[in-house]
Write a protein that holds these residues in place. Structure first.
Motif, PDB file in Angstrom:
ATOM      1  N   MET A   1       0.847  -1.195   0.000  1.00 38.05           N
ATOM      2  CA  MET A   1       0.000   0.000   0.000  1.00 38.05           C
ATOM      3  C   MET A   1       0.884   1.248   0.000  1.00 38.05           C
ATOM      4  O   MET A   1       1.880   1.307   0.722  1.00 38.05           O
ATOM      5  CB  MET A   1      -0.907   0.004   1.242  1.00 38.05           C
ATOM      6  N   ARG A   2       0.535   2.224  -0.802  1.00 43.09           N
ATOM      7  CA  ARG A   2       1.324   3.434  -0.900  1.00 43.09           C
ATOM      8  C   ARG A   2       1.227   4.235   0.399  1.00 43.09           C
ATOM      9  O   ARG A   2       0.160   4.383   0.978  1.00 43.09           O
ATOM     10  CB  ARG A   2       0.829   4.287  -2.079  1.00 43.09           C
ATOM     11  N   HIS A   3       2.371   4.749   0.840  1.00 44.32           N
ATOM     12  CA  HIS A   3       2.420   5.539   2.065  1.00 44.32           C
ATOM     13  C   HIS A   3       1.885   6.939   1.778  1.00 44.32           C
ATOM     14  O   HIS A   3       2.330   7.600   0.836  1.00 44.32           O
ATOM     15  CB  HIS A   3       3.867   5.622   2.560  1.00 44.32           C
ATOM     16  N   VAL A   4       0.911   7.379   2.549  1.00 41.45           N
ATOM     17  CA  VAL A   4       0.316   8.702   2.364  1.00 41.45           C
ATOM     18  C   VAL A   4       0.776   9.617   3.487  1.00 41.45           C
ATOM     19  O   VAL A   4       0.548   9.322   4.662  1.00 41.45           O
ATOM     20  CB  VAL A   4      -1.228   8.625   2.332  1.00 41.45           C
ATOM     21  N   LEU A   5       1.413  10.712   3.120  1.00 43.42           N
ATOM     22  CA  LEU A   5       1.895  11.660   4.116  1.00 43.42           C
ATOM     23  C   LEU A   5       0.796  12.641   4.494  1.00 43.42           C
ATOM     24  O   LEU A   5      -0.094  12.935   3.694  1.00 43.42           O
ATOM     25  CB  LEU A   5       3.086  12.440   3.555  1.00 43.42           C
ATOM     26  N   PRO A   6       0.828  13.164   5.707  1.00 43.08           N
ATOM     27  CA  PRO A   6      -0.135  14.206   6.088  1.00 43.08           C
ATOM     28  C   PRO A   6      -0.031  15.408   5.151  1.00 43.08           C
ATOM     29  O   PRO A   6       1.052  15.753   4.667  1.00 43.08           O
ATOM     30  CB  PRO A   6       0.296  14.578   7.513  1.00 43.08           C
ATOM     31  N   THR A   7      -1.157  16.034   4.896  1.00 43.93           N
ATOM     32  CA  THR A   7      -1.215  17.178   3.977  1.00 43.93           C
ATOM     33  C   THR A   7      -0.739  18.441   4.674  1.00 43.93           C
ATOM     34  O   THR A   7      -1.115  18.724   5.813  1.00 43.93           O
ATOM     35  CB  THR A   7      -2.646  17.389   3.475  1.00 43.93           C
ATOM     36  N   PHE A  20      11.714  26.256  -0.680  1.00 45.89           N
ATOM     37  CA  PHE A  20      11.480  24.877  -0.264  1.00 45.89           C
ATOM     38  C   PHE A  20      10.063  24.475  -0.646  1.00 45.89           C
ATOM     39  O   PHE A  20       9.125  25.253  -0.471  1.00 45.89           O
ATOM     40  CB  PHE A  20      11.626  24.732   1.256  1.00 45.89           C
ATOM     41  N   ASP A  21       9.915  23.264  -1.161  1.00 47.19           N
ATOM     42  CA  ASP A  21       8.609  22.642  -1.324  1.00 47.19           C
ATOM     43  C   ASP A  21       8.579  21.451  -0.378  1.00 47.19           C
ATOM     44  O   ASP A  21       9.073  20.369  -0.697  1.00 47.19           O
ATOM     45  CB  ASP A  21       8.388  22.195  -2.770  1.00 47.19           C
ATOM     46  N   PHE A  22       8.030  21.669   0.805  1.00 50.60           N
ATOM     47  CA  PHE A  22       8.061  20.635   1.828  1.00 50.60           C
ATOM     48  C   PHE A  22       7.129  19.461   1.529  1.00 50.60           C
ATOM     49  O   PHE A  22       7.145  18.468   2.260  1.00 50.60           O
ATOM     50  CB  PHE A  22       7.749  21.232   3.193  1.00 50.60           C
ATOM     51  N   SER A  23       6.340  19.561   0.454  1.00 47.76           N
ATOM     52  CA  SER A  23       5.568  18.392   0.034  1.00 47.76           C
ATOM     53  C   SER A  23       6.432  17.429  -0.765  1.00 47.76           C
ATOM     54  O   SER A  23       6.038  16.282  -1.005  1.00 47.76           O
ATOM     55  CB  SER A  23       4.361  18.822  -0.814  1.00 47.76           C
ATOM     56  N   GLN A  24       7.632  17.871  -1.172  1.00 50.36           N
ATOM     57  CA  GLN A  24       8.483  17.067  -2.027  1.00 50.36           C
ATOM     58  C   GLN A  24       9.874  16.796  -1.457  1.00 50.36           C
ATOM     59  O   GLN A  24      10.624  16.006  -2.018  1.00 50.36           O
ATOM     60  CB  GLN A  24       8.650  17.757  -3.390  1.00 50.36           C
ATOM     61  N   ARG A  25      10.238  17.459  -0.376  1.00 50.97           N
ATOM     62  CA  ARG A  25      11.591  17.251   0.135  1.00 50.97           C
ATOM     63  C   ARG A  25      11.674  17.541   1.630  1.00 50.97           C
ATOM     64  O   ARG A  25      10.791  18.181   2.204  1.00 50.97           O
ATOM     65  CB  ARG A  25      12.609  18.113  -0.610  1.00 50.97           C
ATOM     66  N   VAL A 276      18.181  10.774   4.738  1.00 52.15           N
ATOM     67  CA  VAL A 276      16.975  11.513   4.358  1.00 52.15           C
ATOM     68  C   VAL A 276      16.701  11.380   2.863  1.00 52.15           C
ATOM     69  O   VAL A 276      15.555  11.197   2.442  1.00 52.15           O
ATOM     70  CB  VAL A 276      17.120  12.996   4.770  1.00 52.15           C
ATOM     71  N   ARG A 277      17.753  11.482   2.043  1.00 53.88           N
ATOM     72  CA  ARG A 277      17.556  11.323   0.600  1.00 53.88           C
ATOM     73  C   ARG A 277      17.010   9.930   0.284  1.00 53.88           C
ATOM     74  O   ARG A 277      16.160   9.769  -0.599  1.00 53.88           O
ATOM     75  CB  ARG A 277      18.874  11.551  -0.139  1.00 53.88           C
ATOM     76  N   MET A 278      17.490   8.905   0.993  1.00 53.26           N
ATOM     77  CA  MET A 278      16.985   7.546   0.783  1.00 53.26           C
ATOM     78  C   MET A 278      15.519   7.449   1.187  1.00 53.26           C
ATOM     79  O   MET A 278      14.703   6.846   0.482  1.00 53.26           O
ATOM     80  CB  MET A 278      17.828   6.561   1.582  1.00 53.26           C
ATOM     81  N   ILE A 282      12.231   6.356  -1.088  1.00 53.77           N
ATOM     82  CA  ILE A 282      11.283   5.317  -0.693  1.00 53.77           C
ATOM     83  C   ILE A 282       9.858   5.852  -0.705  1.00 53.77           C
ATOM     84  O   ILE A 282       8.913   5.160  -1.100  1.00 53.77           O
ATOM     85  CB  ILE A 282      11.668   4.768   0.691  1.00 53.77           C
ATOM     86  N   LEU A 283       9.693   7.111  -0.301  1.00 55.93           N
ATOM     87  CA  LEU A 283       8.372   7.737  -0.297  1.00 55.93           C
ATOM     88  C   LEU A 283       7.909   8.152  -1.695  1.00 55.93           C
ATOM     89  O   LEU A 283       6.762   8.575  -1.863  1.00 55.93           O
ATOM     90  CB  LEU A 283       8.390   8.979   0.609  1.00 55.93           C
ATOM     91  N   GLY A 284       8.791   8.064  -2.675  1.00 53.84           N
ATOM     92  CA  GLY A 284       8.432   8.477  -4.027  1.00 53.84           C
ATOM     93  C   GLY A 284       8.539   9.967  -4.256  1.00 53.84           C
ATOM     94  O   GLY A 284       7.990  10.498  -5.227  1.00 53.84           O
ATOM     95  N   LEU A 285       9.271  10.662  -3.385  1.00 53.07           N
ATOM     96  CA  LEU A 285       9.406  12.112  -3.500  1.00 53.07           C
ATOM     97  C   LEU A 285      10.592  12.515  -4.373  1.00 53.07           C
ATOM     98  O   LEU A 285      10.692  13.671  -4.773  1.00 53.07           O
ATOM     99  CB  LEU A 285       9.573  12.743  -2.114  1.00 53.07           C
ATOM    100  N   ARG A 286      11.521  11.590  -4.648  1.00 51.24           N
ATOM    101  CA  ARG A 286      12.680  11.907  -5.466  1.00 51.24           C
ATOM    102  C   ARG A 286      13.066  10.682  -6.291  1.00 51.24           C
ATOM    103  O   ARG A 286      12.786   9.544  -5.904  1.00 51.24           O
ATOM    104  CB  ARG A 286      13.858  12.359  -4.604  1.00 51.24           C
ATOM    105  N   GLU A 287      13.726  10.918  -7.409  1.00 54.42           N
ATOM    106  CA  GLU A 287      14.220   9.845  -8.253  1.00 54.42           C
ATOM    107  C   GLU A 287      15.619   9.437  -7.792  1.00 54.42           C
ATOM    108  O   GLU A 287      16.353  10.240  -7.214  1.00 54.42           O
ATOM    109  CB  GLU A 287      14.270  10.304  -9.715  1.00 54.42           C
ATOM    110  N   PRO A 288      16.020   8.210  -8.052  1.00 57.10           N
ATOM    111  CA  PRO A 288      17.406   7.818  -7.770  1.00 57.10           C
ATOM    112  C   PRO A 288      18.387   8.711  -8.534  1.00 57.10           C
ATOM    113  O   PRO A 288      18.049   9.271  -9.585  1.00 57.10           O
ATOM    114  CB  PRO A 288      17.473   6.368  -8.267  1.00 57.10           C
TER     115      PRO A 288
END
Length: 300
Positions: A1-7, A20-25, A276-278, A282-288
């Motif tokens: 199941m995909r992890h959903v972060l608080p909005t 900063f875009d804290f929804s992405q990093r 943190v980058r890892m 894992i959360l799908g917020l950044r590409e390898p």
């Protein structure tokens, strides 16, 4: 199941010269203590040159922010605002002249906050939950960001045997009330950050519960700072002295990031940045950084 972060209600932030875009990093905040009695480094960066060098080394290691402090949180003799400002302002000025890194100042004195902002600070990190009634007006007038932290004791005083019926619910309620007071005082939500204050007037079981249910703090909708690095709850959990708490600090930081923490405040910058980058990937917020393994006709 995909992890959903608080909005987040206001994920896009311009803090100082950085966006900063804290929804992405997740941002990494380095700790620089210009004190002779800090709990972790015991005065290693008390000298002005040492403090400035440590701050700039943290930037080179990947820190997005540096948090400069002149007084420990722990109980002890009070330090006047004048003396505290004399410790932190020269560091702020030197770091600001050399870098566009976000400069935060760990202080509960409104007068120190005012002088720090004039010297180039972008964030005031108040670990006493706005104990100084002048703090909000000073930050509001200056247009700086403000970190509101949960703690219960008057600054630098003892708070023996802290007790909570539900530590997470009570911390969340405290932060909600302080945020409302700050907004009413002129600091908009888009310039507020919250911190549940691990170990601050809390025992190890309280802090472990906060980490376990960190998503409930993040559900308040503001960027949450996780200040966990090398703290006593890690030492007591692992039976580890301060010099051997890195692994526990990283595990706690990643646990909080996976539940919505958006700033982590740390002593060891480079390993935390990697962790943190890892977690972001894992959360799908950044590409390898790159893709090679099993991407071609041969098994690389």
């Amino acid at each position: 199941m995909r992890h959903v972060l608080p909005t987040l209600t206001s994920p896009l932030r311009t803090i100082g010269a950085r966006d900063f875009d804290f929804s992405q990093r997740v941002a990494v905040m380095a700790i620089v203590n210009r004190t002779p009695d800090s709990f972790y480094d015991r005065g290693r960066t008390f000298a002005l040159d040492a403090a400035v060098d440590a701050a700039l080394a943290a930037v080179e290691a990947g820190a997005d922010m540096v948090d400069i402090g002149g007084v420990p949180f722990a109980p002890g003799e009070p330090l006047s605002a004048e003396e505290e400002a004399e410790r932190v302002v020269p560091v702020i000025e030197a770091v600001r002249a050399a870098s566009d890194v976000v400069v935060s100042v760990d202080t509960f004195h409104a007068e120190v906050a005012r002088r720090s902002i004039l010297a180039g600070a972008d964030v005031i990190n108040d670990t006493t939950g706005l104990s100084d009634p002048d703090m909000v007006p000073v930050v509001a007038e200056a247009g700086a960001h403000l970190v509101i932290t949960h703690s219960l004791a008057a600054p630098r005083t003892q708070y023996a045997r802290p007790s909570y019926s539900d530590v997470v619910r009570e911390v969340a309620g405290f932060l909600h009330e302080r945020v409302a007071a700050a907004v009413e005082g002129g600091v908009p939500e888009e310039r507020l950050i919250i911190d549940p204050g691990p170990d601050l007037n809390k025992n190890t079981l309280h802090t472990l519960e906060l980490v376990r249910r960190f998503d409930e703090i993040a559900a308040l909708g503001l960027p949450v700072l996780a200040a966990l690095s090398n703290k006593d709850f890690i030492g007591e959990t692992l039976d580890a002295p301060k010099s051997e708490r890195l692994e526990g600090s990283l595990a706690a930081a990643v646990t909080c990031v996976l539940q919505g923490a958006r700033i982590v405040r740390v002593h060891e910058v480079a390993p935390t940045v990697a962790a943190v980058r890892m977690a972001e990937a894992i959360l799908g917020l950044r590409e390898p950084a790159y893709l090679k393994h099993n991407m071609g006709d041969a098994n690389d």
